[in-house]
Design a protein around this motif. Structure first.
Motif, PDB file in Angstrom:
ATOM      1  N   LEU A 271       0.816  -1.208   0.000  1.00 28.53           N
ATOM      2  CA  LEU A 271       0.000   0.000   0.000  1.00 28.53           C
ATOM      3  C   LEU A 271       0.853   1.261   0.000  1.00 28.53           C
ATOM      4  CD1 LEU A 271      -2.858   1.244   0.218  1.00 28.53           C
ATOM      5  CD2 LEU A 271      -2.585   1.162   2.699  1.00 28.53           C
ATOM      6  N   VAL A 272       1.843   1.341   0.918  1.00 26.13           N
ATOM      7  CA  VAL A 272       2.655   2.557   0.996  1.00 26.13           C
ATOM      8  C   VAL A 272       3.462   2.758  -0.280  1.00 26.13           C
ATOM      9  CG1 VAL A 272       2.780   2.619   3.498  1.00 26.13           C
ATOM     10  CG2 VAL A 272       4.488   1.308   2.252  1.00 26.13           C
ATOM     11  N   PHE A 273       3.881   1.663  -0.908  1.00 27.20           N
ATOM     12  CA  PHE A 273       4.601   1.814  -2.178  1.00 27.20           C
ATOM     13  C   PHE A 273       3.670   2.255  -3.293  1.00 27.20           C
ATOM     14  CE2 PHE A 273       5.587  -0.071  -6.302  1.00 27.20           C
ATOM     15  CZ  PHE A 273       6.752   0.614  -6.608  1.00 27.20           C
ATOM     16  N   ASN A 274       2.523   1.604  -3.407  1.00 27.02           N
ATOM     17  CA  ASN A 274       1.636   1.884  -4.535  1.00 27.02           C
ATOM     18  C   ASN A 274       0.970   3.247  -4.441  1.00 27.02           C
ATOM     19  OD1 ASN A 274       1.272  -0.461  -6.572  1.00 27.02           O
ATOM     20  ND2 ASN A 274       1.428  -1.484  -4.598  1.00 27.02           N
ATOM     21  N   VAL A 275       0.746   3.756  -3.230  1.00 21.70           N
ATOM     22  CA  VAL A 275       0.224   5.122  -3.103  1.00 21.70           C
ATOM     23  C   VAL A 275       1.204   6.106  -3.724  1.00 21.70           C
ATOM     24  CG1 VAL A 275      -0.273   6.963  -1.455  1.00 21.70           C
ATOM     25  CG2 VAL A 275      -1.271   4.720  -1.124  1.00 21.70           C
TER      26      VAL A 275
ATOM     27  N   GLY B 235      -7.699  -2.650  -1.249  1.00 21.39           N
ATOM     28  CA  GLY B 235      -6.817  -1.483  -1.239  1.00 21.39           C
ATOM     29  C   GLY B 235      -7.215  -0.460  -2.289  1.00 21.39           C
ATOM     30  N   ASN B 236      -7.519  -0.930  -3.498  1.00 18.93           N
ATOM     31  CA  ASN B 236      -7.964  -0.027  -4.556  1.00 18.93           C
ATOM     32  C   ASN B 236      -9.243   0.693  -4.149  1.00 18.93           C
ATOM     33  OD1 ASN B 236      -6.509   0.493  -6.926  1.00 18.93           O
ATOM     34  ND2 ASN B 236      -6.839  -1.573  -7.686  1.00 18.93           N
ATOM     35  N   TYR B 237     -10.163  -0.056  -3.555  1.00 23.02           N
ATOM     36  CA  TYR B 237     -11.433   0.533  -3.139  1.00 23.02           C
ATOM     37  C   TYR B 237     -11.212   1.611  -2.073  1.00 23.02           C
ATOM     38  CZ  TYR B 237     -15.936   0.956  -0.796  1.00 23.02           C
ATOM     39  OH  TYR B 237     -17.065   1.455  -0.206  1.00 23.02           O
ATOM     40  N   LEU B 238     -10.386   1.309  -1.054  1.00 26.99           N
ATOM     41  CA  LEU B 238     -10.128   2.274   0.012  1.00 26.99           C
ATOM     42  C   LEU B 238      -9.409   3.508  -0.514  1.00 26.99           C
ATOM     43  CD1 LEU B 238      -9.056  -0.125   2.916  1.00 26.99           C
ATOM     44  CD2 LEU B 238     -11.248   1.040   2.612  1.00 26.99           C
ATOM     45  N   PHE B 239      -8.487   3.326  -1.471  1.00 28.47           N
ATOM     46  CA  PHE B 239      -7.776   4.454  -2.065  1.00 28.47           C
ATOM     47  C   PHE B 239      -8.763   5.376  -2.787  1.00 28.47           C
ATOM     48  CE2 PHE B 239      -5.099   6.150  -5.643  1.00 28.47           C
ATOM     49  CZ  PHE B 239      -4.350   7.005  -4.863  1.00 28.47           C
ATOM     50  N   GLU B 240      -9.678   4.776  -3.529  1.00 30.75           N
ATOM     51  CA  GLU B 240     -10.676   5.578  -4.238  1.00 30.75           C
ATOM     52  C   GLU B 240     -11.575   6.322  -3.254  1.00 30.75           C
ATOM     53  OE1 GLU B 240     -14.403   5.079  -7.391  1.00 30.75           O
ATOM     54  OE2 GLU B 240     -13.263   3.328  -6.739  1.00 30.75           O
ATOM     55  N   VAL B 241     -12.021   5.639  -2.200  1.00 28.68           N
ATOM     56  CA  VAL B 241     -12.887   6.269  -1.202  1.00 28.68           C
ATOM     57  C   VAL B 241     -12.154   7.421  -0.519  1.00 28.68           C
ATOM     58  CG1 VAL B 241     -14.040   5.918   1.012  1.00 28.68           C
ATOM     59  CG2 VAL B 241     -14.299   4.228  -0.812  1.00 28.68           C
TER      60      VAL B 241
ATOM     61  N   ARG C 241      -7.523   4.870  -9.030  1.00 26.17           N
ATOM     62  CA  ARG C 241      -7.079   3.508  -8.772  1.00 26.17           C
ATOM     63  C   ARG C 241      -5.556   3.485  -8.737  1.00 26.17           C
ATOM     64  NH1 ARG C 241     -11.386   0.449  -7.536  1.00 26.17           N
ATOM     65  NH2 ARG C 241     -10.612  -1.423  -8.574  1.00 26.17           N
ATOM     66  N   PHE C 242      -4.997   2.415  -8.175  1.00 26.50           N
ATOM     67  CA  PHE C 242      -3.556   2.251  -8.197  1.00 26.50           C
ATOM     68  C   PHE C 242      -3.078   1.973  -9.620  1.00 26.50           C
ATOM     69  CE2 PHE C 242      -3.967   0.639  -3.632  1.00 26.50           C
ATOM     70  CZ  PHE C 242      -3.599   1.854  -3.118  1.00 26.50           C
ATOM     71  N   GLU C 243      -1.954   2.590  -9.975  1.00 25.47           N
ATOM     72  CA  GLU C 243      -1.324   2.301 -11.260  1.00 25.47           C
ATOM     73  C   GLU C 243      -0.596   0.950 -11.155  1.00 25.47           C
ATOM     74  OE1 GLU C 243      -1.395   4.018 -14.079  1.00 25.47           O
ATOM     75  OE2 GLU C 243      -2.665   5.619 -13.275  1.00 25.47           O
ATOM     76  N   PHE C 244      -0.902   0.040 -12.052  1.00 25.39           N
ATOM     77  CA  PHE C 244      -0.307  -1.295 -11.965  1.00 25.39           C
ATOM     78  C   PHE C 244       1.203  -1.203 -12.178  1.00 25.39           C
ATOM     79  CE2 PHE C 244       1.079  -5.382 -13.646  1.00 25.39           C
ATOM     80  CZ  PHE C 244       0.584  -6.236 -12.672  1.00 25.39           C
TER      81      PHE C 244
ATOM     82  N   PRO D 238       7.610  -4.961 -11.221  1.00 24.92           N
ATOM     83  CA  PRO D 238       8.868  -5.409 -10.582  1.00 24.92           C
ATOM     84  C   PRO D 238       8.889  -5.272  -9.072  1.00 24.92           C
ATOM     85  CG  PRO D 238       9.314  -4.061 -12.515  1.00 24.92           C
ATOM     86  CD  PRO D 238       7.859  -3.945 -12.248  1.00 24.92           C
ATOM     87  N   VAL D 239       8.513  -4.090  -8.541  1.00 28.65           N
ATOM     88  CA  VAL D 239       8.626  -3.875  -7.094  1.00 28.65           C
ATOM     89  C   VAL D 239       7.554  -4.655  -6.346  1.00 28.65           C
ATOM     90  CG1 VAL D 239       8.540  -2.159  -5.262  1.00 28.65           C
ATOM     91  CG2 VAL D 239       9.698  -1.619  -7.405  1.00 28.65           C
ATOM     92  N   SER D 240       6.297  -4.550  -6.812  1.00 27.88           N
ATOM     93  CA  SER D 240       5.183  -5.190  -6.098  1.00 27.88           C
ATOM     94  C   SER D 240       5.261  -6.705  -6.104  1.00 27.88           C
ATOM     95  CB  SER D 240       3.850  -4.747  -6.712  1.00 27.88           C
ATOM     96  OG  SER D 240       3.636  -3.374  -6.496  1.00 27.88           O
TER      97      SER D 240
END
Length: 805
Positions: free
Chosen positions: A445-449, A746-752, A763-766, A769-771
């Motif tokens: 989550l912290v990375f994808n945000v 996670g995507n849902y909570l980010f949108e909310v 939404r999170f950008e896909f 490599p890292v994820s």
């Protein structure tokens, strides 16, 4: 007896007790800080209104467009006769630029984006409305020869109390002003103020050509419609208002505060969950090891409820002491976090912070003790028979188990043992899998945000269909472009596009015209809306599924956030009133239209929704234009070369899309880096401690089995490999769950979460490599290292360890 049991329990399993105590203490601190953060966020607007006496609208009048006294008389008359106006305050203010300011040890050009992102002004201290407070949340005074700067300016430029700020007037005179105070700027989000004394203001602005009178106005009804009515009255009475700004609590600092508070809450919930799972696991392990003593005591007639308090002694003591530490450390931490990540937020009163934090920690302690007593209900199931034979002494491999050691072919013995242990006793590992999967989800989550926001694709929510480059031109280049604009009548972007073409650089800037209008609702209320049309490339925008780019004059795409709020869907017809050109194009007139919505677009509204009109529409009154694309017309692999080509041709700084986004939202990026490494590192450390705790208990419980394997000829390295493979397999299962969590919930909570900023559909950008590689390998390495450290004691286990059995 209670304290004897506590002392005895603390002497045994010291490492496990230390880990558990650390968990409880850290969780208490975070619960305290998180609860104060939440309360501060919820009450921030009310706190600002009460302490700062915030106005509802701020407008400026240009004194040089007529007689100053006459303009003031007209303004006072309009405000005095308007029944919606309750209070107002007038003050002098002057616009300034980077050329007027010289910060010590700071290159203003490198910080030009920040320093010009708001209107910069020189002003005096207000007396009645939109008041300011210093970093200690106290009023302050500015003596002659001094200046007060905002927290944001201090953080960006490095200037601090006692430093000298050089101010150059429009006529060329330079004055040195000592910074006497750093203040929180939490009233008007559109203005960045430098506050001086009344006497100094008169001297510094004597020759200023951009001098205004600012009016802070309080209204009974502060709706957009009423504020627009007031603006129209001023205009009708000949009052030249140059800007109309609304107090906006949705600043970058508020966004940062809310993000950090969300992560503090998330980490607190994670730690509390881990604590409960750890308590349950260790309690069950303790009860199993002491079941003979419990059975004998029950045979003597001692009540099981009394045992619960005795066995819970450690957890009660840890909860109370850890909670006390959380209260002591949570108060300064809460204040530090608010000031660090929301530097313009005013803290609640200290007694309120203490009360909120203490109540939150007390609730956590109570729940923790109750949970411990609840888990120990299994004492009721222990009987005298268990005291003789022991509970749960079955074989590791049952008769009906689907895997057999003598039938394996290519599978190694350690892998076979790890698989059979997990499959045969899966219930034993459920809580460890939950802990691992939650940790994986937080790390992802912290990375994808950060990856999703500090990303050129993020700019599509600001109506950019492409964001491949940006630039900061030198003064000489800017002056040359300005001269060409004056000579040819072309706009800035047209000159830049011509120069791209002349230099054979495959790039161009796209723009779209903008004006204004209103949505007309059935209840006769209206909503102000931006109107966009022509010159951009509407077909390039990313519309929601099922929508198509508008084509006809009566078609439009609408921003999705407001569309959902008022119940508009693709295919609906809405009534709008648009500010359009009059017949001879000498002015504007408002015309009513019925518009068909052909698509919805996810757009960062900032309280102003959007309509993108069809290609055939051309009648709106043009207020200006805005960039919608900085496009490199080349394949992705060739874009770095085009960036270098731009750098060779233009004098100034040229940035790639990612560099430009990182530069534009630098405050966010610093926050996300801190979250990514700070929160991520903390979660990883917690999971390593969890691994150590569980591994220690596993080793202690499996001493007879380990001794038996050694007696059969298995080497210590094979036994250690079985434990490490067991951890690796559990991590793989947890990684699968964690990835599912982040890309669904996670995507849902980010949108909310992002909806509060007037945007939907984020939404999170896909990212692969890292994820899917780096984070899993990092966790695997840390857990295996922890396991290897814990397994050192296996070499001391021998056949004599099972003599009791």
């Amino acid at each position: 007896m209670f304290f004897k049991m506590l002392k005895s329990d603390l002497k045994r399993k010291r490492g496990l007790n230390v880990i558990l105590f650390v968990f409880i203490s850290v969780a208490s601190i975070l619960v305290f800080a998180g609860s104060v953060q939440i309360f501060s966020i919820i009450t921030s607007e009310k706190t600002a209104e009460r302490l700062c006496k915030s106005s509802d609208t701020i407008f400026w009048t240009l004194d040089t467009r007529g007689d100053r006294d006459e303009i003031r008389e007209k303004t006072v008359k309009v405000l005095g006769e308007d029944e919606n106006v309750t209070e107002w305050e007038a003050s002098a203010i002057a616009r300034i630029g980077i050329a007027n300011l010289d910060f010590p040890d700071c290159d203003e050009k490198k910080h030009s984006y920040y320093l010009t992102s708001r209107t910069q002004c020189l002003s005096t201290l207000p007396h009645e409305h939109d008041l300011y407070y210093d970093t200690d949340d106290k009023p302050f005074y500015v003596p002659n020869g001094c200046v007060a700067v905002s927290v944001g300016v201090s953080l960006e430029t490095g200037i601090k109390r006692g430093d000298i700020l050089r101010f150059t007037t429009d006529s060329g005179y330079t004055y040195e002003l000592k910074v006497c105070s750093i203040f929180k700027e939490n009233t008007d989000d559109a203005v960045r103020r430098y506050i001086v004394s009344d006497a100094d203001f008169e001297v510094l602005t004597r020759d200023c050509v951009r001098k205004y009178t600012s009016y802070s106005v309080c209204l009974r009804d502060a709706s957009d419609e009423k504020q627009d009515e007031l603006s129209e009255k001023l205009d009708e009475n000949g009052v030249p208002t140059v800007t109309l700004s609304h107090s906006d609590n949705l600043s970058n600092d508020v966004v940062m505060t809310r993000i950090i508070a969300a992560f503090i809450i998330l980490i607190s919930v994670f730690l509390i969950t881990i604590i409960f799972m750890t308590i349950r696991f260790t309690l069950v392990a303790d009860l199993k090891s002491d079941e003979k003593e419990i059975g004998m005591m029950k045979a003597l007639g001692i009540e099981s409820f009394s045992f619960r308090w005795l066995f819970a002694a450690k957890y009660i003591a840890f909860a109370v002491v850890g909670g006390a530490m959380g209260i002591a450390a949570g108060l300064p931490l809460a204040a530090m976090l608010v000031n660090m990540f929301g530097p313009d937020s005013i803290l609640p009163e200290r007694y309120i912070m203490v009360l909120i934090g203490v109540l939150s920690v007390a609730v956590m302690i109570t729940v923790m003790i109750a949970f411990s007593l609840f888990v120990m209900r299994r004492i009721k199931r222990i009987s005298v028979i268990d005291a003789i034979h022991g509970e749960n002494r079955g074989e590791r491999f049952g008769k009906g188990f689907p895997m057999f050691l003598h039938k394996r072919k290519r599978m190694s013995v350690p892998l076979f043992l790890a698989l059979t242990d997990i499959l045969g006793r899966f219930k034993r590992y459920i809580f460890l899998i939950i802990a691992y999967s939650l940790g994986v989800a937080i790390l992802l989550l912290v990375f994808n945000v950060r990856h999703s926001i500090v990303n050129p694709h993020y700019t599509r929510y600001w109506l950019y269909h492409d964001y491949d480059f940006s630039f900061g031109l030198s003064d000489e280049e800017s002056d040359d472009i300005s001269r060409e604009m004056m000579k040819t009548g072309k706009t800035f972007y047209e000159v830049i596009n011509d120069r791209f073409a002349e230099a054979d650089i495959p790039a161009h800037i796209d723009v779209i015209n903008y004006g204004g209008g209103y949505i007309l609702h059935d209840d006769e209320s209206i909503t102000f809306i931006d109107i966009m049309w022509k010159d951009g490339e509407p077909e390039k925008y990313t519309y929601r599924r099922g929508g198509t780019a508008p084509r006809l004059a009566n078609e439009a795409a609408m921003s999705a956030f407001t569309a959902k709020k008022i119940g508009v869907k693709t295919g609906d017809v809405i009534k709008v009133r648009i500010n359009e050109n009059n017949e001879d194009h000498t002015g504007s007139v408002e015309n009513e239209h019925e518009i068909v919505i052909t698509a919805l677009i996810d757009y960062m509204e900032e309280q102003t929704p959007l309509l993108i009109m069809g290609d055939e529409y051309e009648g709106a009154y043009k207020w200006g234009y805005r960039w919608t694309g900085a496009v490199i017309d080349a394949p992705e692999s060739e874009k770095p070369a085009v960036i270098e080509q731009m750098r060779d041709h233009f004098d100034g700084e040229i940035y790639s899309g990612k560099q430009a986004v990182s530069r534009a939202i630098g405050n966010f990026d610093r926050l996300f880096v801190l979250l990514e490494y700070g929160v991520g590192g903390a979660v990883l450390l917690v999971l390593m401690l969890i691994t150590y705790l569980y591994m220690s208990i596993f080793i202690a419980e499996e001493v007879p089995e380990t001794a038996l394997l050694k007696s059969m000829g298995f080497r210590g390295i094979s036994i250690k490999a079985e434990y490490m493979l067991r951890i690796a397999l559990l991590l793989m299962i947890s990684l699968a769950f964690g990835e599912v969590y982040i890309w669904t919930l996670g995507n849902y909570l980010f949108e909310v979460f992002m909806r509060q900023y007037g945007v939907s559909g984020m939404r999170f950008e896909f990212e692969f490599p890292v994820s899917f590689i780096v984070i899993p390998l990092l966790m695997l390495g840390c857990f295996l290292l922890t396991a290897a450290f814990t397994l050192r004691g296996i070499k001391h286990i021998g056949i004599w360890k099972i003599s009791e059995e």
